[in-house]
Design a protein around this motif. Structure first.
Motif, mmCIF file in Angstrom:
data_model
loop_
_atom_site.group_PDB
_atom_site.id
_atom_site.type_symbol
_atom_site.label_atom_id
_atom_site.label_comp_id
_atom_site.label_asym_id
_atom_site.label_seq_id
_atom_site.Cartn_x
_atom_site.Cartn_y
_atom_site.Cartn_z
ATOM 1 N N ASN A 103 35.375 42.550 61.444
ATOM 2 C CA ASN A 103 34.942 43.799 62.043
ATOM 3 C C ASN A 103 34.071 43.388 63.231
ATOM 4 N N ARG A 104 34.314 43.974 64.399
ATOM 5 C CA ARG A 104 33.527 43.591 65.598
ATOM 6 C C ARG A 104 32.028 43.627 65.310
ATOM 7 N N ASN A 105 31.655 44.486 64.358
ATOM 8 C CA ASN A 105 30.227 44.645 64.062
ATOM 9 C C ASN A 105 29.708 43.562 63.130
ATOM 10 N N GLY A 106 30.518 42.526 62.886
ATOM 11 C CA GLY A 106 29.975 41.361 62.189
ATOM 12 C C GLY A 106 30.537 41.016 60.838
ATOM 13 N N LYS A 107 31.028 41.971 60.058
ATOM 14 C CA LYS A 107 31.489 41.654 58.694
ATOM 15 C C LYS A 107 32.892 41.057 58.732
ATOM 16 N N SER A 108 33.111 40.036 57.866
ATOM 17 C CA SER A 108 34.439 39.415 57.779
ATOM 18 C C SER A 108 35.021 39.630 56.383
ATOM 19 N N TYR A 109 36.336 39.688 56.318
ATOM 20 C CA TYR A 109 37.022 39.861 55.034
ATOM 21 C C TYR A 109 38.144 38.831 54.936
ATOM 22 N N MET A 144 51.813 39.129 27.941
ATOM 23 C CA MET A 144 52.599 38.731 29.110
ATOM 24 C C MET A 144 51.989 39.315 30.384
ATOM 25 N N PHE A 145 51.570 40.588 30.314
ATOM 26 C CA PHE A 145 50.960 41.218 31.488
ATOM 27 C C PHE A 145 49.700 40.456 31.906
ATOM 28 N N GLU A 146 48.857 40.104 30.909
ATOM 29 C CA GLU A 146 47.608 39.381 31.215
ATOM 30 C C GLU A 146 47.908 38.057 31.919
ATOM 31 N N ASN A 147 48.911 37.323 31.396
ATOM 32 C CA ASN A 147 49.262 36.030 31.992
ATOM 33 C C ASN A 147 49.852 36.191 33.386
ATOM 34 N N GLU A 148 50.715 37.219 33.547
ATOM 35 C CA GLU A 148 51.313 37.448 34.861
ATOM 36 C C GLU A 148 50.250 37.884 35.867
ATOM 37 N N PHE A 149 49.293 38.676 35.378
ATOM 38 C CA PHE A 149 48.221 39.137 36.260
ATOM 39 C C PHE A 149 47.393 37.932 36.734
ATOM 40 N N TRP A 150 47.139 36.992 35.814
ATOM 41 C CA TRP A 150 46.397 35.771 36.182
ATOM 42 C C TRP A 150 47.165 35.003 37.264
ATOM 43 N N LEU A 151 48.476 34.906 37.082
ATOM 44 C CA LEU A 151 49.320 34.181 38.032
ATOM 45 C C LEU A 151 49.293 34.868 39.398
ATOM 46 N N LEU A 152 49.357 36.204 39.361
ATOM 47 C CA LEU A 152 49.350 36.985 40.600
ATOM 48 C C LEU A 152 48.037 36.797 41.368
ATOM 49 N N LEU A 153 46.938 36.727 40.626
ATOM 50 C CA LEU A 153 45.623 36.540 41.254
ATOM 51 C C LEU A 153 45.428 35.129 41.790
ATOM 52 N N ASN A 154 45.940 34.146 41.032
ATOM 53 C CA ASN A 154 45.589 32.757 41.344
ATOM 54 C C ASN A 154 46.601 31.980 42.163
ATOM 55 N N SER A 155 47.829 32.512 42.314
ATOM 56 C CA SER A 155 48.831 31.742 43.064
ATOM 57 C C SER A 155 48.673 31.814 44.584
ATOM 58 N N PRO A 156 48.262 32.951 45.185
ATOM 59 C CA PRO A 156 48.204 32.980 46.649
ATOM 60 C C PRO A 156 47.163 32.005 47.213
ATOM 61 N N ALA A 157 47.517 31.370 48.343
ATOM 62 C CA ALA A 157 46.583 30.400 48.934
ATOM 63 C C ALA A 157 46.574 30.459 50.462
ATOM 64 N N ILE A 158 47.408 31.329 51.062
ATOM 65 C CA ILE A 158 47.452 31.397 52.533
ATOM 66 C C ILE A 158 46.450 32.440 53.005
ATOM 67 N N PRO A 159 45.438 32.016 53.795
ATOM 68 C CA PRO A 159 44.376 32.959 54.180
ATOM 69 C C PRO A 159 44.825 33.961 55.239
ATOM 70 N N PHE A 160 44.395 35.203 55.055
ATOM 71 C CA PHE A 160 44.610 36.256 56.042
ATOM 72 C C PHE A 160 43.227 36.856 56.291
ATOM 73 N N ARG A 161 42.633 36.470 57.432
ATOM 74 C CA ARG A 161 41.237 36.850 57.712
ATOM 75 C C ARG A 161 41.191 37.981 58.731
ATOM 76 N N ILE A 162 40.280 38.916 58.497
ATOM 77 C CA ILE A 162 40.034 39.935 59.521
ATOM 78 C C ILE A 162 38.529 40.092 59.715
#
Length: 817
Positions: free
Chosen positions: A389-395, A369-387
């Motif tokens: 760094n002024r020095n060029g790197k993006s996350y 159950m944990f493995e399946n829930e973990f998969w769901l937790l990883l794969n369900s989000p779809a709204i991007p939150f981008r940041i």
């Protein structure tokens, strides 16, 4: 040992949510309570919360006493050998390492023994402020402990290096588990246990905060708790500077104390794959970490993946976001499939427990159950939150809700208003800062249900009816709408959206929604200003560009919600007040089908009666709704899944029931989701489901067959066994749903999605069938729903089924249905 931290963390969250509603708010006209009654209820609720806080604290106090006991256990034998010819440690070393532990143990043992009976024989008039006041007055012992803490650690470390026997002892101290725990002992290092008293002072102060919050001002405990809190806070501020000998690393470049503001688990998209990270927002830096794998009993630690000083952190504009990589979204049907699997495993766990099954089998199921829930937790989000760094790197993080995104963004922007400086952390500073994350974190557990205790609330399963009435408090006119979100399997999902009320400061939506709950504990309302600027719209990337005007969250308290009457409430958000009402229908209540008293209408009337009266093969309501959806709703995103406005659906229901001549005009003007909702309501209100009560058990058995030929034989025979009006209507609906699924690339509705929406409506156990099941309502229901969805999916995936062919073919099928 983190059990007490988790318990208190969970309780803190409940208490924060309790605090959302403003005290003394006058009751709204629809509210069933007067102001005085509401006051009494609030006071009662406060006292109940007081008991909850105390119970949680008592449980953690028991764990703390066990930890102190474990620390004291080797002290006596070490002292005994100190005077022999072969001492492990000298008396001086023993005194230094175990300094004041015995005194602290005695203080807390006395406190625990006095508080325990008061909580166990709970009475709302119970007083225990004097116990906390006494505990606070003995903090001088802690001051002595803290002053000695650094030297105690250094001495223990030196002794470990020079003495193998002591090293063995200090690496594995046995801590007794709580009385009602399955674990008899846990192994913990001496270093970890020596830190516990320092941690405890902070914990006691937090509990005093919570107790005061839920103690009426006229209660005799109130002044005593205030006094205890004052003493504790003064003590904490006096020792704060001394707690970490390497405190230079936890200060900002300007020399101020670096504090943790917010932390939580977020999904990061890193090199094309999704990773679960623990993100920490400090006063001047955002740090992204992952938990290191460590041996059992060793102190857990974080690994820093990256950090960005807030002075260098910027958010990209919607225009810049367009050039960012596309987010791969997992199809809804895969997420729904996984939810079904998790529900089935939950059901198995419950059955194993009920049958006193082997703990090994239960553990194996829980791991799955944990493995399946973990998969769901990883794969369900779809709204991007981008940041950036002024020095060029993006996350890039992916969140399941716009609510979380705005919380993170607002928290960062608030800190950025201060005068911040850019900096680079040295490797030692970074190591110390990452090390402090473990002690400071406020979110301990990955948000999956397998991490919850068995006795924790499983949440609500059923239907929540919400009417969003109106909002006020806007400074200027705007185009406004609200969305509703509920938690589902550890993350939040958007479930409904009001229409846009244009150019107003006081929108009056008055729209009703029916929201399905899957173990939900919270409802969120977000209020947006609609953006009509075409240049900013970036829908392909799941980017929501509308501006959040306010957001708020309330706990779905099972006792408060589970009444037949509407419960009116107001949610405050950034000075805006949104008024709404809600009521809840449990799963078993929603199974009840109430036949219509009058046989002239179509809702709640047998399908055979309606078709005979209309002289039609398929009821007129079914044909008209399907025709309208195919005409202008087949490309509508989420058709049949997104709720229509309840008032519109009720208006259509009344018109169809009265067989009004204006039906066609009304249909052509009506919102397409309301028409789709009317069709679903028609099937839901039939006196018995379309696929009949009689055949329900046979459908459940047929879909469980594993041999494809036997399954085909059985499933076709069952269709043939249906009454003609039911069969013809079912085949008519089937072909329509297949045509809807052909447009999946546009409307995002796959065959699986449609089966999930319609399966439980067309196939339901009769009331008698379900009564015996209701002890495990949510789990049995989940298991049944899974099979109901599979039945409809089987027919949707089947090549076209013709009524005449079906009737002509008499396959050999001996089982009596």
């Amino acid at each position: 040992m983190e059990e007490e931290e988790e318990a208190i963390g969970y309780l803190d969250k409940v208490l924060e949510d309790e605090d959302d509603s403003e005290p003394g708010t006058p009751t709204s006209p629809g509210s069933p309570f007067s102001a005085s009654e509401k006051g009494e209820r609030e006071a009662g609720k406060g006292l109940e919360m007081r008991k909850l806080v105390l119970s949680g604290f008592l449980a953690s106090e028991e764990i703390y006493i066990n930890q102190l006991e474990a620390l004291l256990l080797p002290m006596k034998p070490l002292k005994a050998t100190a005077t022999t010819s072969q001492p492990v440690l000298t008396l001086q070393q023993i005194e230094t390492i175990f300094y004041k532990i015995q005194d602290i143990y005695e203080i807390h043992k006395e406190f625990y023994d006095s508080l325990c009976p008061k909580v166990q024989q709970w009475d709302s008039n119970v007083t225990m402020g004097h116990l906390f006041q006494k505990l606070a007055s003995q903090l001088g012992v802690y001051k002595a402990f803290v002053d000695n803490y650094k030297i105690a650690l250094e001495t223990a470390e030196k002794c470990s290096q020079s003495n193998y026997q002591f090293q063995k002892i200090s690496e594995e101290l046995k801590v007794k588990g709580p009385k009602d725990s399955k674990e008899s002992h846990t192994s913990v290092t001496m270093e970890a246990l020596l830190y516990k008293p320092i941690d405890r002072v902070t914990r006691s102060t937090l509990v005093l905060h919570d107790l005061l919050k839920h103690t009426p001002a006229d209660h005799p405990d109130y002044p005593l708790l205030q006094d205890a809190l004052r003493i504790s806070q003064n003590f904490l501020s006096s020792i704060n500077e001394d707690i970490d000998p390497r405190r230079t690393a936890v200060t900002t470049p300007k020399g101020e104390t670096r504090q943790l503001v917010k932390d939580g688990f977020l999904v990061e998209l890193s090199e094309g794959s999704r990773k679960l990270r623990h993100v920490f927002l400090f006063t001047d830096v955002l740090l992204c970490a992952k938990l290191k794998k460590t041996a059992v009993g060793k102190h857990q630690q974080y690994d820093c993946k990256w950090y960005v000083p807030l002075a260098d952190l910027v958010f990209p504009s919607p225009e810049e976001s367009e050039h960012c990589p596309q987010v791969h979204v997992i199809p809804d049907h895969e997420l729904e499939d996984m939810k079904m699997k998790i529900s089935a495993i939950k059901s198995e766990v419950q059955k194993e427990k009920a049958n006193k099954g082997q703990s090994r089998a239960i553990e194996r199921l829980k791991k799955k159950m944990f493995e399946n829930e973990f998969w769901l937790l990883l794969n369900s989000p779809a709204i991007p939150f981008r940041i950036h760094n002024r020095n060029g790197k993006s996350y890039l993080f992916l969140l399941s809700s716009d609510y979380e995104r705005s919380e993170w963004r607002e928290a960062i922007q608030k800190l950025q208003k201060k005068d911040l400086q850019a900096f680079v952390l040295s490797s030692v500073e970074l190591q110390v800062l990452t090390g402090s994350c473990f002690k400071l974190r406020t979110v301990h557990n990955i948000p999956v249900t397998s991490n919850k205790d068995d006795d924790e609330s499983p949440g609500l399963y059923g239907f929540l009816h919400v009417i969003v009435h109106s909002a006020k408090g806007f400074k200027q006119s705007a185009n406004l709408y609200c969305t509703l979100e509920v938690d589902s399997f550890g993350y939040f999902v958007s479930k409904a959206k009001t229409r846009v009320f244009r150019d107003t400061t006081e929108p009056q939506w008055n729209e009703e929604f029916e929201i399905e709950l899957e173990g939900s504990q919270s409802l969120r309302i977000l209020c947006y200003e609609k953006c009509y600027d075409k240049t900013k719209l970036n829908k392909d990337n799941n980017e929501i560009v509308d501006k959040i005007m306010g957001k708020g969250q309330i706990q779905l308290d099972p006792q408060a919600v589970q009444t037949k009457n509407w419960h009116m409430d107001v949610i405050e958000m950034n000075g805006i007040k949104v008024e709404f009402s809600m009521k809840f229908t449990s799963r078993d209540m929603s199974l009840k089908r109430t036949p219509s008293k009058k046989q002239t209408g179509v809702f709640g009337v047998k399908i055979s009666v309606v078709t005979k009266r209309e002289r039609s093969k398929v009821p007129y309501i079914v044909r008209q709704c399907i025709e309208e959806v195919e005409k202008r709703g087949i490309e509508e995103v989420g058709i049949y899944r997104i709720s229509g406005v309840a008032t519109d659906i009720q208006a259509l229901k009344a018109v169809f029931d009265a067989n009004n001549k204006d039906i066609l005009v009304m249909l052509s003007d009506m919102d397409i989701n309301a028409i789709a909702g009317t069709l679903k309501l028609y099937f839901r209100e039939l006196p018995e489901p379309l696929l009949t009560d009689r055949l329900y058990p046979a459908f459940m058995e047929g879909i469980a067959l594993s041999d494809p030929a036997a399954k085909e034989n059985c499933m076709m025979h069952l269709l043939r066994s249906l009454p003609d009006p039911n069969l013809i209507t079912f085949l008519f609906l089937l072909e329509h749903l297949k045509r809807v699924a052909e447009k999946e690339p546009i409307n995002k509705m796959s065959l699986h999605n449609l089966a999930t929406v319609f399966g439980p409506t067309l196939l339901r156990p009769s009331e008698g069938e379900s009564k015996g099941h209701l002890t495990l309502a949510s789990d049995i229901w989940s298991h049944d729903v899974m099979a109901q969805v599979q039945v409809l999916l089987y027919y949707l995936q089947h090549p076209p089924i013709s009524f005449t062919e079906l009737k002509r073919n008499t396959l050999y099928f001996s089982t009596d249905v």
